[in-house]
Design a protein around this motif. Sequence first.
Motif, PDB file in Angstrom:
ATOM      1  N   GLU A  23       0.995  -1.183  -0.075  1.00 40.13           N
ATOM      2  CA  GLU A  23       0.049   0.043  -0.079  1.00 40.13           C
ATOM      3  C   GLU A  23       0.889   1.278  -0.011  1.00 40.13           C
ATOM      4  O   GLU A  23       0.515   2.160  -0.690  1.00 40.13           O
ATOM      5  N   PHE A  24       1.935   1.239   0.667  1.00 40.56           N
ATOM      6  CA  PHE A  24       3.002   2.498   0.726  1.00 40.56           C
ATOM      7  C   PHE A  24       3.461   2.589  -0.616  1.00 40.56           C
ATOM      8  O   PHE A  24       3.557   3.882  -1.083  1.00 40.56           O
ATOM      9  N   ALA A  25       3.810   1.408  -1.306  1.00 38.03           N
ATOM     10  CA  ALA A  25       4.585   1.506  -2.465  1.00 38.03           C
ATOM     11  C   ALA A  25       3.737   2.361  -3.607  1.00 38.03           C
ATOM     12  O   ALA A  25       3.863   3.098  -4.590  1.00 38.03           O
ATOM     13  N   THR A  26       2.198   1.870  -3.496  1.00 43.72           N
ATOM     14  CA  THR A  26       1.138   2.496  -4.134  1.00 43.72           C
ATOM     15  C   THR A  26       1.092   4.055  -3.752  1.00 43.72           C
ATOM     16  O   THR A  26       1.100   4.895  -5.058  1.00 43.72           O
ATOM     17  N   ARG A  27       1.229   4.353  -2.656  1.00 44.10           N
ATOM     18  CA  ARG A  27       1.114   5.648  -2.160  1.00 44.10           C
ATOM     19  C   ARG A  27       2.153   6.688  -2.830  1.00 44.10           C
ATOM     20  O   ARG A  27       2.108   7.845  -3.084  1.00 44.10           O
ATOM     21  N   ILE A  28       3.368   6.019  -2.719  1.00 50.23           N
ATOM     22  CA  ILE A  28       4.615   6.881  -3.392  1.00 50.23           C
ATOM     23  C   ILE A  28       4.789   7.030  -4.722  1.00 50.23           C
ATOM     24  O   ILE A  28       5.552   7.421  -5.052  1.00 50.23           O
ATOM     25  N   GLY A  29       3.782   6.312  -5.466  1.00 53.89           N
ATOM     26  CA  GLY A  29       3.771   6.500  -7.041  1.00 53.89           C
ATOM     27  C   GLY A  29       4.507   5.293  -7.486  1.00 53.89           C
ATOM     28  O   GLY A  29       4.992   5.427  -8.786  1.00 53.89           O
ATOM     29  N   TRP A  30       5.031   4.159  -6.795  1.00 56.58           N
ATOM     30  CA  TRP A  30       5.873   3.296  -7.258  1.00 56.58           C
ATOM     31  C   TRP A  30       4.984   2.044  -7.921  1.00 56.58           C
ATOM     32  O   TRP A  30       5.471   1.114  -8.580  1.00 56.58           O
ATOM     33  N   ALA A  31       3.830   2.097  -7.876  1.00 52.94           N
ATOM     34  CA  ALA A  31       2.925   1.007  -8.519  1.00 52.94           C
ATOM     35  C   ALA A  31       1.459   1.542  -9.294  1.00 52.94           C
ATOM     36  O   ALA A  31       1.063   2.520  -8.486  1.00 52.94           O
ATOM     37  N   ASP A  32       0.803   1.063  -9.877  1.00 57.82           N
ATOM     38  CA  ASP A  32      -0.563   1.474 -10.302  1.00 57.82           C
ATOM     39  C   ASP A  32      -1.526   1.004  -9.230  1.00 57.82           C
ATOM     40  O   ASP A  32      -1.556   0.007  -8.872  1.00 57.82           O
ATOM     41  N   PRO A  33      -2.253   2.174  -8.771  1.00 59.91           N
ATOM     42  CA  PRO A  33      -2.861   1.877  -7.677  1.00 59.91           C
ATOM     43  C   PRO A  33      -3.838   0.860  -7.652  1.00 59.91           C
ATOM     44  O   PRO A  33      -4.112   0.095  -6.746  1.00 59.91           O
ATOM     45  N   GLN A  34      -4.725   0.921  -8.870  1.00 61.25           N
ATOM     46  CA  GLN A  34      -5.837  -0.137  -8.584  1.00 61.25           C
ATOM     47  C   GLN A  34      -5.224  -1.475  -9.140  1.00 61.25           C
ATOM     48  O   GLN A  34      -5.707  -2.422  -8.514  1.00 61.25           O
ATOM     49  N   VAL A  35      -4.073  -1.599  -9.840  1.00 66.01           N
ATOM     50  CA  VAL A  35      -3.832  -3.075 -10.385  1.00 66.01           C
ATOM     51  C   VAL A  35      -2.918  -3.661  -8.899  1.00 66.01           C
ATOM     52  O   VAL A  35      -3.313  -4.662  -8.640  1.00 66.01           O
ATOM     53  N   PHE A  36      -2.239  -2.766  -8.594  1.00 62.52           N
ATOM     54  CA  PHE A  36      -1.395  -3.413  -7.246  1.00 62.52           C
ATOM     55  C   PHE A  36      -2.397  -3.644  -6.143  1.00 62.52           C
ATOM     56  O   PHE A  36      -2.151  -4.489  -5.262  1.00 62.52           O
ATOM     57  N   LYS A  37      -3.176  -2.657  -5.768  1.00 60.32           N
ATOM     58  CA  LYS A  37      -4.005  -3.307  -4.598  1.00 60.32           C
ATOM     59  C   LYS A  37      -4.917  -4.287  -4.965  1.00 60.32           C
ATOM     60  O   LYS A  37      -5.025  -5.207  -4.020  1.00 60.32           O
ATOM     61  N   ARG A  38      -5.316  -4.540  -6.179  1.00 60.66           N
ATOM     62  CA  ARG A  38      -6.286  -5.660  -6.253  1.00 60.66           C
ATOM     63  C   ARG A  38      -5.268  -6.770  -5.988  1.00 60.66           C
ATOM     64  O   ARG A  38      -5.930  -7.889  -5.553  1.00 60.66           O
ATOM     65  N   ARG A  39      -4.381  -7.004  -6.547  1.00 62.66           N
ATOM     66  CA  ARG A  39      -3.391  -8.117  -6.543  1.00 62.66           C
ATOM     67  C   ARG A  39      -2.850  -8.333  -5.001  1.00 62.66           C
ATOM     68  O   ARG A  39      -2.634  -9.484  -4.424  1.00 62.66           O
TER      69      ARG A  39
END
Length: 226
Positions: A23-39
């Motif tokens: 979740e942190f990696a998503t928040r700092i822009g390291w991953a696509d929010p929707q795709v990363f969170k779902r997986r």
Amino acid sequence: MKLALFDLDHTLIPIDSDHAWGEFATRIGWADPQVFKRRNDEFYAQYKAGTLDIHEYIRFTTEPVRRHGASAAAEAQARFMREVVGPAITPQARALVESHRKAGDQIAIVTATNEFVTRPIAQSFGVDELIAVQLARGPGGWYSGDIAGTPSFREGKVTRVGEWLAARGRGWGDVDITFYSDSLNDLPLLEKSQQPVATNPDDTLRSIATQRGWRILDLFKEEQKQ
């Protein structure tokens, strides 16, 4: 040797550090929010259900770290500790670890979360001995996405603790183990321990612990009472 072993996520800390890192990696822009969170959520549900493919998960969860490189990863790791993990560590959890330290017990954290995420957390508890998922490194010396050796997951925790003991010239018969864990995934190591402690247990582990007369410790509820 009196040995105090601690699972980490939802045992010593009231969060799942692996999931929180995602979740942190998503928040700092390291991953696509929707795709990363779902997986990430899918893998977490598999973990709780005891069906996780640890190799597939490690490839997924380390991808942002591998892509950004060592320097950026170290900075993100430090920020993750400051903003997410540090505030989640409770005095009650620190006191539990300290009680074993004062008793002269050897202390180790045994976790299915990878070493990149968990090494700083172990250090924050003053624990030098960390048995975590070891990350293999590629030709350039950076993480490859594979696991080195046996992953410390389910039965693998028993294997890795056995290897840790053997490296110190000891076997299972030479130690008196207290093991704290919240998860059914840790049943193999709980059963190898002289003092298994179901700590903040999930419903299934709580039922097993009750049936077998194991100690049950609701660590974070105890913290809330104080």
